[in-house]
Enzyme design. Structure first.
Site, PDB file in Angstrom:
ATOM      1  CB  CYS A 126      36.862  38.106  55.200  1.00  0.00           C
ATOM      2  SG  CYS A 126      35.365  37.451  55.912  1.00  0.00           S
ATOM      3  CG  HIS A 235      32.622  41.180  54.269  1.00  0.00           C
ATOM      4  ND1 HIS A 235      31.509  40.563  53.730  1.00  0.00           N
ATOM      5  CD2 HIS A 235      33.263  40.233  54.987  1.00  0.00           C
ATOM      6  CE1 HIS A 235      31.476  39.297  54.124  1.00  0.00           C
ATOM      7  NE2 HIS A 235      32.520  39.056  54.889  1.00  0.00           N
TER       8      HIS A 235
END
Ligand code: 2RA
Length: 333
Positions: A126, A235
């Site tokens: 990711c 994130h």
């Protein structure tokens, strides 16, 4: 289109189901796969209940595509078994990413390299996906030479156990089944995945190695520090990128505005910049805080945020599946 989801009851597997439904993926049959103890458990998809089946049952059904989000060891053992019956596997684990015979795909960058021979396709980490989506068009224009990245990663990247730890600590209770070696609430952990002898973590080395493979340039120098923070979803990354060619800030903004998958959120005067809370449930990679690094030539600072369960995992995998279907790349052996 017969589709298996291996790890259907986990955070990413659940997000894959959500994304498939949102994007009206052309499903004719759904095979949710999870651990033996979950077989028979019902999984809802578009108002219908589907029983979790065993790995062997799913393989015997010979699905067209299998999306894996069940960890590296499960993928190493079972992805080849699906491929052997003609299924195309899209794997979210790190098991195949650096295998030279497997493609590591971010659809906006390199889906066009896929062929019917690719029976196991790797979904990048990711934290890598959001960075290469933000950088790739700038790389095409100015050629990236070096990246210094620090990440600020949500607990959802670890999974449900970490989410539970944060919620318990936030409620003032000691974690009943901690995912981390230290408290995560009101704290940060400069420790994601395991430490290597070099002192870097596997997460940091993933960013180094995967970035070079996806961008097709082993000369790109990358150094990373990956940090876990007490955020529920999304994130964030501070990226300092040195280019081979000089750039113009207005042109950089224009390139990012037109980069597939990127949304420029950059108006500090109005307190507008990317934040994890604004990435939740979205597939865009949010880019902001653009500024020239005045300490060295041809170098840019940026701040990049994305929903790690969506573009960082589930949506990227579904986009690969969509590409395979739309370009008739799938050839069921
Ligand atoms: C993490 N990128 O955030 C890793 C795996 N999802 O923990």
């Amino acid at each position: 289109m017969k589709l298996a989801i291996v790890g259907a009851t986990g955070l990413v597997g659940t997000e894959v189901l959500k994304v498939l439904a949102e994007r009206h993926f052309p499903l004719t049959e759904l095979l949710p796969v999870a651990s033996a103890k979950s077989v028979g458990q019902l999984v809802e998809y578009q108002g219908k209940q589907y029983p979790v089946v065993s790995m062997d049952e799913a393989i015997a059904a010979r699905p067209d595509i299998a999306i894996f989000s069940a960890g590296g060891s499960v993928s190493k053992e079972h992805a080849p078994r699906f491929a052997a019956v003609g299924t195309t596997v899209i794997d979210n684990s790190s098991a195949w990413r650096m295998d030279p015979t497997k493609k590591l795909v971010v659809p906006e960058l390199n889906a066009d390299t896929l062929t019917a021979d690719d029976k196991i396709i790797a979904n990048p980490n990711c934290s890598t996906i959001q960075m290469v989506v933000a950088l790739n068009d700038l790389h095409k224009k100015y050629r990236v030479r070096r990246i210094v990245v620090s990440t600020y990663q949500s607990v959802t990247g670890t999974g449900k156990k970490a989410v539970d730890q944060l919620l318990e600590e936030r409620a003032g209770q000691p974690a009943s089944n901690p995912a981390y070696p230290h408290p995560i609430d009101l704290n940060v952990l400069p420790h994601i995945d395991v430490f290597e002898p070099s002192g870097y973590t596997k997460e940091e080395l993933k960013m180094v190695n995967e970035t070079r493979k996806i961008m097709g340039d082993d000369s790109i120098r990358v150094t990373a520090t990956c940090v876990r923070i007490p955020v529920m979803g999304g994130h964030s990354e501070s990226i300092n990128v040195e280019f081979a060619e000089e750039f113009d800030m207005a042109e950089v903004r224009d390139i990012l505005t037109n980069t597939p998958g990127v949304e420029l959120v950059d108006n500090p005067a109005q307190n507008q910049y990317p934040m994890p809370k604004d990435s939740h449930g979205r597939d865009a990679v949010l880019v902001g805080r653009l500024r020239r690094d005045e300490t060295q030539p041809k170098t840019l600072n940026m701040w990049v945020v994305a929903d790690n369960l969506r573009k960082g995992a589930a949506t990227n995998a579904v986009q690969i599946a969509e590409y395979l279907v739309s370009k008739q790349v799938l050839v069921h052996g």
